[in-house]
Write an enzyme that holds these catalytic residues in place. Structure first.
Site, mmCIF file in Angstrom:
data_model
loop_
_atom_site.group_PDB
_atom_site.id
_atom_site.type_symbol
_atom_site.label_atom_id
_atom_site.label_comp_id
_atom_site.label_asym_id
_atom_site.label_seq_id
_atom_site.Cartn_x
_atom_site.Cartn_y
_atom_site.Cartn_z
ATOM 1 N N GLY A 141 0.849 -1.206 0.000
ATOM 2 C CA GLY A 141 0.000 0.000 0.000
ATOM 3 C C GLY A 141 0.876 1.244 0.000
ATOM 4 N N GLY B 92 1.535 3.561 -1.983
ATOM 5 C CA GLY B 92 1.044 4.844 -2.512
ATOM 6 C C GLY B 92 0.017 5.515 -1.611
ATOM 7 N N GLY B 93 -0.416 4.827 -0.555
ATOM 8 C CA GLY B 93 -1.477 5.357 0.311
ATOM 9 C C GLY B 93 -0.958 6.391 1.298
ATOM 10 N N ARG B 94 -1.901 7.000 2.040
ATOM 11 C CA ARG B 94 -1.518 8.011 3.040
ATOM 12 C C ARG B 94 -0.519 7.422 4.032
ATOM 13 N NH1 ARG B 94 -6.809 9.346 1.799
ATOM 14 N NH2 ARG B 94 -7.532 7.496 2.857
ATOM 15 N N MET B 95 -0.847 6.245 4.592
ATOM 16 C CA MET B 95 0.070 5.636 5.562
ATOM 17 C C MET B 95 1.293 5.036 4.883
ATOM 18 S SD MET B 95 -0.549 6.228 8.614
ATOM 19 C CE MET B 95 0.755 5.145 9.184
ATOM 20 N N GLU C 8 2.204 -2.116 -4.491
ATOM 21 C CA GLU C 8 0.857 -1.555 -4.621
ATOM 22 C C GLU C 8 -0.020 -2.582 -5.331
ATOM 23 O OE1 GLU C 8 -1.566 0.461 -4.230
ATOM 24 O OE2 GLU C 8 -0.687 1.834 -2.796
ATOM 25 N N ARG C 9 -1.329 -2.309 -5.366
ATOM 26 C CA ARG C 9 -2.235 -3.270 -6.025
ATOM 27 C C ARG C 9 -2.012 -3.241 -7.537
ATOM 28 N NH1 ARG C 9 -5.683 -0.533 -8.815
ATOM 29 N NH2 ARG C 9 -6.030 1.624 -8.148
ATOM 30 N N HIS D 12 -12.709 11.314 12.058
ATOM 31 C CA HIS D 12 -11.632 11.125 11.080
ATOM 32 C C HIS D 12 -11.939 11.911 9.810
ATOM 33 C CE1 HIS D 12 -10.588 7.598 13.571
ATOM 34 N NE2 HIS D 12 -9.389 7.724 13.053
ATOM 35 N N LYS E 105 -11.931 8.300 5.015
ATOM 36 C CA LYS E 105 -11.917 7.023 5.756
ATOM 37 C C LYS E 105 -13.133 6.183 5.375
ATOM 38 C CE LYS E 105 -11.226 5.010 10.314
ATOM 39 N NZ LYS E 105 -10.256 4.039 9.789
ATOM 40 N N THR F 183 -9.592 2.138 16.145
ATOM 41 C CA THR F 183 -9.237 2.635 17.479
ATOM 42 C C THR F 183 -10.460 2.672 18.391
ATOM 43 O OG1 THR F 183 -7.631 4.038 16.389
ATOM 44 C CG2 THR F 183 -8.117 4.544 18.689
#
Ligand code: NDP
Ligand SMILES: O=C(O)C1=N[C@H](C(=O)O)C[C@H](O)C1
Length: 274
Positions: free
Chosen positions: A11, A13-16, A37-38, A159, A163, A170
Site C-alpha cells: 500500500g 502509494g497510500g496516506r500511511m 501496490e495493487r 476522522h 476514511k 481505534t
C-alpha cells in the site's frame, strides 16, 4: 550487531504507505527492501522515494508481493482487509514479520490472519500509537472502577472524509478495553447506531458515535457519563508519523519473536497492565 531489517511497504502509494516510506529512511536498524501496490495502481513502476516526496531511492513500486517478500524480513501493511488477509498468508509462507495496521477487518478476516500467525510473526492493532495504547489501559481501569448502573460509556471518534470504515479500529479497540474492564463481551453490549425513537439508554451498553469530515487525522474520546458529572479520556493524533513510528517499532520488536499474533500492547510492554 544484526543486519538492518529488510522491510516491504505494501500500500506504498497510500496516506500511511507514504508516511512509512519516509519514516524508514530515518529509522536505525530498518531498510526499505521493496514497495508494493495493487495491480493496476498508477504507482506501479514509479520510484518509491519519489512517491513519498523523498526524491529517487532506486526502489520501483511493484505489484508482485511474492517476489518482494521472499528475501525480506518484514512487511508493513496499511491497506484494506482483503489485501491484509492475502499478505498475512504470504508472510506465513515466507516466515516473516507482518505488521498489520489495516482496520475494518471482519471476524472472518481476523480468523484468517490468526491462522497465518501460526507461521508468521504478526503484530496487529487498530492503532499503532503509544498514546492510544496507553489510553486503552486507562479506559479499562476506569471501566473497572465505575459501576455500570451509574456510569454510561460512549466512544466518540472523528476522522478525515476519505476514511472508509466505521467505527474506527481505534474506537473498537477502546470499546473492547472498556468491555474488558466491565467483564462483558463488546459484541453483545455495543450500540453502534442510534436513529429515530430509540427508547432510553440500556444500562451497561457501550455506545459508539462516528464523525467524518475534512482532513482530521484521528480524534478519539471515551466518555464515562454519570449523574451530574462526566469523565472524558481522549487522544488526538496530530500527524500520521506517530502510527508509522509505532509500526516500525513493532516490526523491529517482532523480529526475534516466535510466530504468533501480537498486539501493540505486547510491543509496548503494556499487556500486563490491561
Ligand atoms: N492502525 C493504525 O495505527 C492506523 C491504521 N490505519 C488504517 O490503515 C488503512 C489504510 O489507511 P490509509 O493509508 O489512510 O488509506 P489509503 O487508501 O490512503 O491507502 C491504502 C493503500 O493501499 C492500497 N491497496 C489496496 N489494495 C492493495 C493491495 N492488494 N496491495 C497493495 N496495496 C493495496 C491502496 O491503493 P488504491 O488506493 O489504488 O486502492 C492505497 O494506496 C486503513 O484501514 C486505515 O484505517 C490508518 C492509520 C493508522
Ligand atoms: O483511517 C485512518 O486514518 C485511521 N485509522 C485508524 C483507525 O481506524 O482507528 C487509526 C487512526 O485513527 C487513523
Amino acid at each position: 550487531m544484526s543486519a538492518a531489517m529488510k522491510l516491504v511497504v505494501v500500500g506504498a502509494g497510500g496516506r500511511m504507505g507514504q508516511t512509512v516510506l519516509r519514516l524508514i529512511q530515518e529509522t536505525e536498524g530498518a531498510v526499505l527492501h521493496a514497495a508494493v501496490e495493487r495491480p493496476g495502481s498508477p504507482a506501479i513502476g514509479k520510484d518509491a522515494g519519489e512517491l513519498a516526496g523523498l526524491g529517487s531511492i532506486g526502489v520501483p513500486v511493484s505489484d508482485d508481493p511474492l517476489a518482494a517478500f521472499v528475501h525480506a524480513d518484514g512487511v508493513i501493511d496499511f491497506t484494506s482487509p482483503a489485501a491484509s488477509v492475502e499478505y498475512a498468508g504470504l508472510a506465513a509462507q515466507a516466515r516473516i514479520v507482518h505488521v498489520v495496521g489495516t482496520t475494518g477487518c471482519t471476524a472472518e478476516d481476523d480468523a484468517k490472519i490468526a491462522a497465518a500467525a501460526r507461521h508468521a510473526r504478526i503484530v496487529k492493532s487498530g492503532n499503532m500509537s503509544l498514546g492510544v495504547n496507553l489510553l486503552s489501559v486507562l479506559v479499562k481501569q476506569a471501566a473497572q472502577a465505575l459501576d455500570a448502573a451509574g456510569w454510561d460509556i460512549e466512544v466518540l471518534e472523528m476522522h478525515h472524509k476519505r476514511k472508509v470504515d466505521a467505527p474506527s479500529g481505534t474506537a473498537l479497540l477502546l470499546g473492547r478495553a472498556a468491555a474488558e474492564g466491565r467483564g462483558i463481551d463488546l459484541a453483545t453490549h455495543s450500540v453502534r447506531v442510534r436513529d429515530g425513537h430509540t427508547g432510553p439508554r440500556e444500562d451497561g451498553s457501550i455506545g459508539f458515535a462516528t464523525l467524518r469530515g475534512g482532513s482530521v487525522i484521528g480524534e478519539h474520546s471515551v466518555l464515562f457519563a454519570g449523574e451530574g458529572e462526566t469523565i472524558t479520556l481522549s487522544h488526538s493524533a496530530g500527524d500520521r508519523s506517530l502510527f508509522a513510528r509505532g509500526a516500525l517499532r513493532a516490526a523491529l520488536w517482532a523480529r526475534d519473536k516466535k510466530p504468533g499474533l501480537y498486539s501493540m500492547l505486547d510491543v509496548l510492554g503494556l499487556s500486563s497492565s490491561i
